[in-house]
Scaffold this active site. Structure first.
Site, PDB file in Angstrom:
ATOM      1  N   THR A  31       0.834  -1.203   0.000  1.00 31.89           N
ATOM      2  CA  THR A  31       0.000   0.000   0.000  1.00 31.89           C
ATOM      3  C   THR A  31       0.868   1.252   0.000  1.00 31.89           C
ATOM      4  OG1 THR A  31      -1.663  -1.249   1.244  1.00 31.89           O
ATOM      5  CG2 THR A  31      -1.983   1.122   1.086  1.00 31.89           C
ATOM      6  N   ALA A  85      -1.269  -1.887   6.957  1.00 34.38           N
ATOM      7  CA  ALA A  85      -1.477  -2.859   8.031  1.00 34.38           C
ATOM      8  C   ALA A  85      -1.975  -4.157   7.420  1.00 34.38           C
ATOM      9  CB  ALA A  85      -2.472  -2.342   9.064  1.00 34.38           C
ATOM     10  N   ASP A  86      -1.726  -5.256   8.118  1.00 31.86           N
ATOM     11  CA  ASP A  86      -2.180  -6.566   7.673  1.00 31.86           C
ATOM     12  C   ASP A  86      -3.570  -6.896   8.199  1.00 31.86           C
ATOM     13  OD1 ASP A  86       0.400  -7.022   6.463  1.00 31.86           O
ATOM     14  OD2 ASP A  86       1.147  -7.360   8.493  1.00 31.86           O
ATOM     15  N   GLU A 105       8.892  -0.025  11.810  1.00 28.84           N
ATOM     16  CA  GLU A 105       7.590   0.618  11.620  1.00 28.84           C
ATOM     17  C   GLU A 105       7.028   1.129  12.938  1.00 28.84           C
ATOM     18  OE1 GLU A 105       5.985  -1.825   7.699  1.00 28.84           O
ATOM     19  OE2 GLU A 105       5.589  -2.616   9.693  1.00 28.84           O
TER      20      GLU A 105
END
Length: 218
Positions: A31, A85-86, A105
């Protein structure tokens, strides 16, 4: 492919939040790959720090000015950090680290006055689930694995800081309880659970629109 479009919309919306003269934290992942060109296209005077060598390389190639975040002379605070984010749950808890950059991160997110999360709609979940990414010390690794229990080592290169990348795989009900347990373990450098208090906003690409969720950081 619809989710790729949602990622791009969320990333472009986040790029519009950045103002001239800001110090910006750049995340890592698919992303963020849409964020970098959107940010470069605005041609702002920015100072950036990157959460991975890959992001640093890509950002520099687009003409963004990237500084080191290592050492006492690095920026002590950032105006904004933007990352993917996952998993994102309804309370604002995140799972991050599929790209093995979660330690850097989290350091960048914690230094930012405003941490903005950008995701496609497929990353929104009712409850967080394993695996939870880990970065572990090589020293004492066997003992750390024994104490943690359900952990599998990834067959990937070490983190940029030399840590061993792994995943915690046991089911859990309370992300805060698990975060506290992992943080208290001496052999764990960092884990991929990010609390809602760290997050200012979540931008979710949904179809042709972007949903903005604001969280109150404490």
């Amino acid at each position: 492919m619809a989710f790729e479009g949602e990622k791009r919309l969320a990333a472009e919306a986040a790029a519009e939040l950045v103002e001239n003269g800001m110090v910006v934290g750049l995340g890592t992942g698919s992303t963020v790959a849409y964020l970098l060109p959107a940010l470069a296209a605005r041609e702002l005077d920015l100072r950036c720090v990157a959460t991975s060598p890959a992001t640093e390389t890509d950002a520099r190639a687009l003409g963004l000015r990237v500084e080191t975040f290592a050492g006492a002379a690095a920026p002590a605070r950032l105006d904004i950090a933007i990352d993917g984010a996952d998993q994102v749950d309804p309370a604002g808890w995140l799972v991050k680290g599929a790209g093995a950059a979660h330690t850097r991160e989290k350091a960048v997110a914690a230094a930012a006055d405003r941490f903005v999360v950008i995701v496609a709609s497929d990353k929104v979940v009712e409850r967080l689930a394993p695996p939870i990414p880990l970065e572990l010390l090589e020293f004492g690794l066997a003992a750390t694995l024994r104490r943690l229990g359900s952990v599998s080592l990834r067959e990937v290169t070490r983190s940029p800081d030399g840590g061993v990348i792994a995943d915690y795989g046991a089911p859990f009900d309370d992300p805060q309880e698990l975060a506290d347990r992992l943080s208290a373990e001496p052999g764990v450098v960092e884990h991929g659970l990010f609390p809602p208090a760290m997050v200012a906003e979540i931008l979710i690409g949904r179809g042709e629109t972007v949903e903005q969720i604001s969280l109150v950081a404490s």
